[in-house]
Write an enzyme that holds these catalytic residues in place. Structure first.
Site, PDB file in Angstrom:
ATOM      1  N   GLU A 106       3.422  21.085  -9.738  1.00 24.96           N
ATOM      2  CA  GLU A 106       3.241  20.728 -11.147  1.00 24.96           C
ATOM      3  C   GLU A 106       2.016  21.477 -11.676  1.00 24.96           C
ATOM      4  OE1 GLU A 106       5.036  16.260 -10.875  1.00 24.96           O
ATOM      5  OE2 GLU A 106       2.877  16.370 -10.627  1.00 24.96           O
ATOM      6  N   ASP A 135      -2.447  12.194  -8.135  1.00 23.00           N
ATOM      7  CA  ASP A 135      -2.156  11.875  -6.737  1.00 23.00           C
ATOM      8  C   ASP A 135      -2.406  13.072  -5.831  1.00 23.00           C
ATOM      9  OD1 ASP A 135      -1.637   9.215  -6.704  1.00 23.00           O
ATOM     10  OD2 ASP A 135       0.540   9.385  -6.833  1.00 23.00           O
ATOM     11  N   LYS A 256       4.900   7.159  -7.251  1.00 26.74           N
ATOM     12  CA  LYS A 256       4.575   7.046  -8.670  1.00 26.74           C
ATOM     13  C   LYS A 256       4.319   5.592  -9.085  1.00 26.74           C
ATOM     14  CE  LYS A 256       6.356   7.830 -13.242  1.00 26.74           C
ATOM     15  NZ  LYS A 256       7.541   8.163 -14.049  1.00 26.74           N
ATOM     16  N   ASP A 280       5.480  11.551 -17.831  1.00 22.56           N
ATOM     17  CA  ASP A 280       5.281  12.418 -16.676  1.00 22.56           C
ATOM     18  C   ASP A 280       4.466  13.622 -17.129  1.00 22.56           C
ATOM     19  OD1 ASP A 280       6.814  10.702 -15.242  1.00 22.56           O
ATOM     20  OD2 ASP A 280       8.609  11.958 -15.215  1.00 22.56           O
ATOM     21  N   ASP A 451      11.638   3.499 -11.934  1.00 20.43           N
ATOM     22  CA  ASP A 451      11.817   3.261 -13.365  1.00 20.43           C
ATOM     23  C   ASP A 451      12.972   2.290 -13.633  1.00 20.43           C
ATOM     24  OD1 ASP A 451      13.428   5.235 -12.306  1.00 20.43           O
ATOM     25  OD2 ASP A 451      13.247   6.604 -13.993  1.00 20.43           O
TER      26      ASP A 451
HETATM   27  O1  LIG Z   1       3.573  10.267  -5.357  1.00 22.28           O
HETATM   28  C1  LIG Z   1       3.849  10.545  -6.516  1.00 22.28           C
HETATM   29  C2  LIG Z   1       5.080  11.159  -6.874  1.00 22.28           C
HETATM   30  C3  LIG Z   1       5.319  11.456  -8.205  1.00 22.28           C
HETATM   31  N1  LIG Z   1       4.389  11.172  -9.167  1.00 22.28           N
HETATM   32  C4  LIG Z   1       4.655  11.513 -10.585  1.00 22.28           C
HETATM   33  O2  LIG Z   1       5.891  10.988 -10.992  1.00 22.28           O
HETATM   34  C5  LIG Z   1       6.397  11.749 -12.070  1.00 22.28           C
HETATM   35  C6  LIG Z   1       7.868  12.013 -11.903  1.00 22.28           C
HETATM   36  O3  LIG Z   1       8.093  12.844 -10.822  1.00 22.28           O
HETATM   37  P1  LIG Z   1       9.102  14.079 -10.872  1.00 22.28           P
HETATM   38  O4  LIG Z   1       9.024  14.793  -9.593  1.00 22.28           O
HETATM   39  O5  LIG Z   1       8.917  14.829 -12.129  1.00 22.28           O
HETATM   40  O6  LIG Z   1      10.478  13.344 -10.876  1.00 22.28           O
HETATM   41  P2  LIG Z   1      11.726  13.536 -11.837  1.00 22.28           P
HETATM   42  O7  LIG Z   1      12.940  13.439 -11.003  1.00 22.28           O
HETATM   43  O8  LIG Z   1      11.618  14.706 -12.689  1.00 22.28           O
HETATM   44  O9  LIG Z   1      11.548  12.197 -12.650  1.00 22.28           O
HETATM   45  C7  LIG Z   1      12.515  11.290 -13.096  1.00 22.28           C
HETATM   46  O10 LIG Z   1      12.863  10.309 -12.128  1.00 22.28           O
HETATM   47  C8  LIG Z   1      11.779   9.528 -11.627  1.00 22.28           C
HETATM   48  C9  LIG Z   1      12.352   8.485 -10.706  1.00 22.28           C
HETATM   49  O11 LIG Z   1      13.011   9.034  -9.648  1.00 22.28           O
HETATM   50  C10 LIG Z   1      11.017   8.867 -12.746  1.00 22.28           C
HETATM   51  O12 LIG Z   1       9.876   8.260 -12.226  1.00 22.28           O
HETATM   52  C11 LIG Z   1      10.597   9.914 -13.747  1.00 22.28           C
HETATM   53  O13 LIG Z   1       9.886   9.341 -14.814  1.00 22.28           O
HETATM   54  C12 LIG Z   1      11.818  10.627 -14.264  1.00 22.28           C
HETATM   55  O14 LIG Z   1      11.444  11.613 -15.197  1.00 22.28           O
HETATM   56  C13 LIG Z   1       5.574  13.024 -12.136  1.00 22.28           C
HETATM   57  O15 LIG Z   1       4.697  12.954 -13.231  1.00 22.28           O
HETATM   58  C14 LIG Z   1       4.800  12.987 -10.835  1.00 22.28           C
HETATM   59  O16 LIG Z   1       3.549  13.593 -10.947  1.00 22.28           O
HETATM   60  C15 LIG Z   1       3.190  10.572  -8.817  1.00 22.28           C
HETATM   61  O17 LIG Z   1       2.339  10.316  -9.663  1.00 22.28           O
HETATM   62  N2  LIG Z   1       2.952  10.264  -7.501  1.00 22.28           N
HETATM   63 MN   LIG Z   2      10.213  15.318 -14.048  1.00 20.33          MN
END
Ligand SMILES: O=c1ccn([C@@H]2O[C@H](COP(=O)(O)OP(=O)(O)O[C@H]3O[C@H](CO)[C@@H](O)[C@H](O)[C@H]3O)[C@@H](O)[C@H]2O)c(=O)[nH]1
Ligand SMILES: [Mn+2]
Length: 738
Positions: A106, A135, A256, A280, A451
């Protein structure tokens, strides 16, 4: 008698019912049922393929029933933020949360754009505070935020003065030599480690630490605005707070969801705003007036219960033309999304959502019956002892939580004398032991899709939710790239959703024992069964090949009248789904790409989601949240619409399905079919087999592609072995039958 003039509505709820869609929905359902009945009537005169088809089609019919129920009453909300000043005397404070986890996956420049876009929204700056959870515990992320805040000091007033709509700088600046370029290159250079890192002074906290083993780092003064001098309120810019929660090996940190709970508690100590926006790190605010739009829905309803949270749809920027990877979800948002809005309200999607702090703390709508109260121990008059048990041992936090639960607006954030100490305490990795965090209050643990689970429990407590869809889209994020990245995301979703389905928090129990509405339960089931759908999809995709190889059939013959049922079903589904795309201005190619990706996702990553959960049940392996890689530049050469592969087993089912069809053609046309048992395979089976090949066309290209565009030889070998053993098995089994 003079009539009292009631203040204008802050929003309208509009029905989007469409009789033609309903007619299609019902027709397809009736055709599905007719097909099942026909199969049942002829089951005795047909073989295994017929039975398997019946089972698969029963699953499809069930899914269709869920879909129809979910889409039946589409609804939309229209918001009127210009009327806010007439109805609301003073706008409430909002705490904004941004989560980031890994500066490599990211890029900090993305996080920075998101943060700047939030700092610059049209809302009184003194009412806003922005909390960033890192994180990754990266000094680069912190450094980027410091630089970003300097930039924002000029940027926010500039945007407001000239009413600029695109407030994420990278959306506004395009030339190489502008002010933003300097910021971007500083941050990107830092990320490439091309400058010497001197971890001293302000950065000393980051020296000698490991990402997974470090104490809490909180920087309350990223913006260098003075909490002390101005009594905590700045007129120019919101507060910006950096938090990297404590991490220790052997302490689960819950990904998360864990980060969100830490943000909730730390912000509770500092600003304790009654509303929380969470995004996010890649989801910048695209509509500068979005907080006001959300306020229309949060403050404009007669009963708070109507808007437990306000979700904005998850849209993406710079989407590729014709949606080659089927990951822009436009049609899903339009039809399924607005359908759920018409039931109990949209699912919580993890980003772009405004929450009521007290709802996150486990509160019920005040007029709810006893039935839903078993879900959390939070009720009106808790003693301090009960508070401690639920919310943990921080006295400061408990005081702030009690305020939040009583709905007392906190207009002037206070600087606690021992703020740092208290904040470090609530961000510590052992703070939640023995409390209700992650179970009954806060973001929920136990699913990789925290979520959906968190939203489900809010709905179960009797709250409704609302979808906020202003004309200019609220938030925009990165759609994951082709192939492996999006497969991993789909796998995580299928895993997390299935974890919820098999848990004691599943929607059926919530409907029986709490306040989840029946049709909302069906809507949740529609999404929670994503992973399980892989099984009938996989069987159905193998079926035509199986029939050709064994010379059996699963469809009525071309000259039987009953062939009309599957043909009509196929055609009406085709016309209906295509019309949905065309109606909202999408292309035929986009439709086709989505159909195709639907089949590919269902048979590959979703299947691995099921396997993952199965292994978790057997305690063979746990579930990890694999962060989705985000990339700012979508234009990397001319081939961005082309599917890519890697050596991951995720691509094996697709490759095997394809090789099986090809084998079937060889067997069929090479005259190697077995003598038929009852009914020889025919035109129907061949057509279906061809259809499968067309759906898996990216894999056909992958067989011949090079580098990342090719399926690795090892995968092809394994899949060939699998398909050959399959052919051998069914051949010997059918010989045994003759
Ligand atoms: O240990 C962790 C892992 C992830 N994140 C944050 O969680 C968010 C979502 O992660 P991402 O890898 O972008 O997942 P996506 O699959 O794109 O996200 C979708 O699916 C997730 C659930 O699986 C939801 O939490 C997200 O809001 C939704 O956008 C990002 O801001 C990460 O930085 C953390 O803060 N800590
Ligand atoms: Mn995402």
């Amino acid at each position: 008698m003079a009539k009292a003039i009631s203040p204008p509505n802050l929003y309208d709820k509009v029905s989007l019912q469409n009789p033609v869609h309903r007619a299609f929905d019902v027709t397809i359902f009736i055709l599905l049922i007719s097909l099942l009945v026909y199969r049942l009537l002829h089951i005795s005169s047909n073989g295994f393929a017929w039975l398997l088809a019946l089972l698969c089609e029963s699953c499809f019919t069930f899914t269709w029933a869920l879909t129809v129920s979910t889409k039946w009453n589409p609804v939309e909300y229209r918001t009127y933020p210009e009327r806010l000043s007439q109805k609301i005397q003073e706008l409430p404070p909002v705490d904004m949360f941004v989560t980031t986890a890994d500066p490599e996956l990211e890029p900090p420049i993305l996080t920075v754009n998101t943060v700047i876009s939030l700092l610059a929204v049209d809302y009184p700056a003194g009412k806003l505070a922005c909390y960033v959870s890192d994180d990754g515990c990266s000094p680069i992320t912190y450094y980027s935020l410091v630089e970003a805040s300097k930039f924002a000091k000029l940027w926010a007033p500039f945007c407001k003065k000239h009413n600029i709509q695109a407030r994420a700088p990278f959306r506004y600046f395009s030339s190489e030599e502008d002010e933003y370029e300097e910021l971007a290159s500083k941050i990107n250079d830092a990320n490439k480690k091309s400058i010497d890192w001197n971890l001293s002074g302000d950065f000393a906290a980051f020296s000698n630490i490991e990402r997974k083993n470090h104490p809490t780092i909180i920087k309350t003064d990223v913006l260098q605005v003075v909490w002390e001098n101005k009594g905590g309120i700045s007129d120019e810019l919101p507060h910006l707070i950096y938090i990297s929660r404590e991490k220790r090996p052997k302490h689960p940190h819950h990904y998360k969801a864990g980060a969100m709970n830490v943000l909730t508690r730390v912000s509770g100590l500092m600003t304790n705003a009654p509303f929380i926006l969470n995004v996010d790190c890649d989801m910048f605010a695209n509509n500068p007036n979005i907080v006001c739009h959300a306020m229309c829905l949060l403050l404009g309803s007669r009963n708070e219960r109507e808007s437990g949270f306000v979700q904005c749809p998850q849209y993406f920027y710079d989407g590729l033309k014709h949606d080659p990877f089927g990951n822009q979800f436009e049609v899903l948002h339009k039809y399924i999304g607005s359908g759920i809005v018409g039931i109990q309200g949209p699912f919580y999607a993890g980003t772009g959502c405004f929450h009521r702090r007290k709802v996150i703390y486990g509160a019920y709508p005040h007029d709810i019956g006893i039935q839903a109260k078993s879900l959390t121990p939070v009720h009106g008059d808790l003693t301090e002892k009960e508070h401690l048990k639920i919310f943990g041992k921080s006295k400061e936090f408990i005081r702030s939580a009690a305020h939040a639960l009583q709905g007392m607006a906190n207009t002037s954030p206070k600087l606690l004398p021992n703020l740092t100490e208290a904040a470090n305490q609530v961000a510590g990795c052992g703070y939640e032991y023995g409390t209700s965090w992650g179970k009954e209050v806060g973001w929920q643990y136990g699913s990789a899709t925290e979520d959906i689970l968190t939203g489900l429990l809010i709905h179960a407590r009797g709250w409704r939710s609302v979808l906020c869809t202003p004309d200019r889209r609220a938030f925009l994020g990165c759609a994951p790239g082709a192939g492996p990245i999006s497969m991993t995301q789909q796998k995580r979703w299928a895993t997390g959703l299935l974890e919820i389905l098999i848990s004691d928090k599943n929607p059926i129990i919530a409907t029986l024992t709490a306040r989840l509405q029946f049709r909302q339960c069906l809507a949740y089931l529609w999404i929670l069964i994503w992973g399980l759908r892989s099984i009938p999809e996989l069987c159905y995709a193998v079926l035509p090949a199986y029939c050709i190889i064994t010379n059996s059939s699963f469809l009525p013959k071309a000259n039987e009248p009953a062939i009309c049922i599957p043909v009509a079903l196929f055609l009406s589904y085709l016309i209906y789904s295509l019309s949905e795309y065309l109606e909202i201005g999408l292309s035929i190619r986009a439709w086709w790409n989505n159909q195709r990706m639907g089949r590919i996702n269902a048979t590959n990553p979703w299947l691995f989601g099921v396997i993952g959960v199965f292994l978790k049940i057997l305690r063979v392996s746990g579930i990890v949240f694999e962060v989705t890689q985000k990339d700012q530049s979508s234009n990397n050469g001319g081939d961005e619409g082309r599917f890519t592969f890697d050596a991951s087993p995720l691509f094996m089912p697709g490759t095997t399905i394809l090789l099986l069809q090809l084998t079937a053609f060889v067997v069929g046309f090479g005259g190697m079919q077995s003598p038929s048992v009852n009914d020889a395979s025919g035109l129907g089976e061949i057509t279906c087999s061809l259809l499968v090949v067309i759906c898996f066309w990216p894999f056909v290209k992958g067989l011949f592609g090079k580098g990342k565009y090719g399926i690795p030889v090892s995968t092809i070998c394994k899949s060939s072995l699998l398909s050959l053993s399959f052919v051998y098995l069914v051949k010997s089994a059918s010989k045994g039958q003759v």
